[in-house]
Design an enzyme around this catalytic site. Structure first.
Site, mmCIF file in Angstrom:
data_model
loop_
_atom_site.group_PDB
_atom_site.id
_atom_site.type_symbol
_atom_site.label_atom_id
_atom_site.label_comp_id
_atom_site.label_asym_id
_atom_site.label_seq_id
_atom_site.Cartn_x
_atom_site.Cartn_y
_atom_site.Cartn_z
ATOM 1 N N LEU A 13 47.371 -0.774 -50.377
ATOM 2 C CA LEU A 13 46.431 0.129 -50.762
ATOM 3 C C LEU A 13 45.178 -0.277 -50.617
ATOM 4 O O LEU A 13 44.635 -1.397 -51.435
ATOM 5 C CB LEU A 13 46.544 0.793 -52.256
ATOM 6 C CG LEU A 13 47.616 1.739 -52.683
ATOM 7 C CD1 LEU A 13 47.458 1.917 -54.123
ATOM 8 C CD2 LEU A 13 47.516 2.936 -51.890
ATOM 9 N N HIS A 14 44.200 0.253 -49.783
ATOM 10 C CA HIS A 14 42.876 -0.218 -49.792
ATOM 11 C C HIS A 14 41.852 0.722 -49.407
ATOM 12 O O HIS A 14 40.495 0.428 -49.341
ATOM 13 C CB HIS A 14 42.631 -1.461 -48.860
ATOM 14 C CG HIS A 14 42.817 -0.974 -47.285
ATOM 15 N ND1 HIS A 14 43.704 -0.735 -46.648
ATOM 16 C CD2 HIS A 14 41.680 -0.967 -46.327
ATOM 17 C CE1 HIS A 14 43.734 -0.359 -45.509
ATOM 18 N NE2 HIS A 14 42.360 -0.394 -45.311
#
Ligand code: UD1
Length: 368
Positions: free
Chosen positions: A205-206
């Protein structure tokens, strides 16, 4: 011919590596200059990839670092202009959709240089994504647009890009995956974490839209809690995400809703590839990972409302979950229930870079 390639951020390195190799092998005898903008600079976000992919050291490192979109984009433009002017390449090659991509393309084009864009034509139709803006701006000025699938060609046609500029060549990211798969497998990184193949999940997740909003991030982690109760969820954490998780107080202490989610530092290319290929399930908001899981035959749940890579759904192992807790829970259940087999979208055969270089070899000096 002199070709100048630009890399900046993590997902650029595995796209340029096979092109550099194909240029070196081609009988035309290209000279090649590699420019690293320095958008990503931590060893784990950059140098580790150069080592794993056996890439040459950049000829120029512009050291732009982090900043707002305007600062980062402007710094790449300011610092790359004299390099481009002095090198006077026949062709400037940019890849993907990061800020370095659009900044280098714009600067080169305004110097009158020919520009090639690898991975052109992908569209999420979501203008709140910085990458969508980067993709549109790069494609509209590029002289040569290399695409990964026929949907991208259709997008470019609809936008009025002349067909003679567009070449459907396949996927250079998959060239790298296929070339490094065995090496990654021999490293057996998953075993060093004590993991059993197909009995763990991998999470990345970024995206700012996911990790910068406290409620959304908390909801997403809650949506993963059921899975994390059943199997370890390995979460290599991007620097942006780590600081967000800490900021919002969501670091998972033992026994809270995120039990089973194991945070690890960002991984190198081979470590991550090994982790992916042995996963039971992958959860991600990345673009490239949707493609890699398709080829590896690993179910992928994309934690976004849209994708610029729909071929990974129609011809791959990917499904969109959205970002709500309920959507994620449902998508995980569906993904675990459906058989996933490796799929190979057209021309994702490990030879995209060769095709690109063959087309470049047919250009006149000056790159047109
Ligand atoms: C960039 C790309 C995104 C890509 C992602 C892959 C843009 C607009 N975004 O997002 O498309 O999917 O790379 O990782 O170009 N940081 C470090 N060390 C680094 C690099 C970044 O600590 O080596 C931290 C900094 O706090 C920085 C933040 O991460 O402010 C964001 O970095 P940035 O390059 O702006 O964007 P990414 O989120 O990495």
């Amino acid at each position: 011919m002199r070709i100048l390639s630009v890399v900046g951020a993590r997902p650029n390195f595995m796209k340029v590596a096979p092109i550099i190799k194909a240029l070196a092998c081609h009988p035309a005898g290209f000279s090649h200059i590699l420019v690293h903008t320095g958008q990503h600079y931590d060893a784990k976000m950059s140098a580790a990839f150069f080592a794993d992919l056996a890439m040459p050291r950049p000829d120029f490192d512009l050291g732009v670092g982090s900043g707002s979109h305007a600062v980062q984009t402007a710094n790449v433009m300011l610092r790359i202009e004299p390099v481009l002017r002095d090198a006077a390449p026949d062709l400037v090659l940019v890849v993907g959709d990061v800020n370095s991509t659009v900044a280098a393309a714009l600067t080169a084009k305004k110097l009158g240089l020919a520009v090639a864009h690898v991975e052109a034509g992908l569209r999420s139709f979501d203008m709140t994504m910085p990458e969508e803006i980067n993709r549109l701006c790069t494609d509209v000025i590029a002289d040569h647009l290399f695409t990964t699938d026929r949907i991208a060609n259709a997008n470019l046609r609809r936008e009025g890009i002349p067909a003679e500029r567009v070449h459907f060549v396949g996927n250079v990211m998959i060239d790298s995956l296929l070339a490094h798969r065995e090496l990654a497998e021999r490293r057996a990184f998953h075993a060093s974490l004590g993991l059993t193949p197909r009995r763990y999940a991998t999470l990345t997740l970024h995206r700012p839209s996911n990790v910068d909003d406290r409620d959304r991030l908390a909801g997403m982690l809650a949506g993963l809690a059921g899975l994390a109760a059943e199997m370890p969820v390995i979460f290599p954490v991007h620097p942006r995400t780590r600081s967000r998780i800490a900021d919002v107080g969501l670091a998972p202490p033992d026994g809270d809703a995120t039990r089973g989610i194991r945070l690890v530092d960002p991984l190198g290319y081979l470590e991550f590839l090994d982790l992916l290929m042995h996963s039971r399930l992958v959860l991600t908001d990345s673009g490239g990972i949707q493609e890699e899981t398709t080829i590896l035959g690993v179910p992928c749940v994309t934690l976004r409302d849209n994708t610029e890579r729909p071929v990974t759904i129609s011809e791959g192992t990917n499904r969109l979950a959205g970002t709500s807790r309920a959507g994620i829970v449902a998508a995980i259940a569906e993904a675990l229930a459906s058989p996933a087999v490796p799929r190979m979208p057209e021309k994702w055969d490990g030879r995209a870079a060769e095709r690109i270089v063959e087309i470049i070899a047919g250009l006149r000096p000056g790159g047109r």
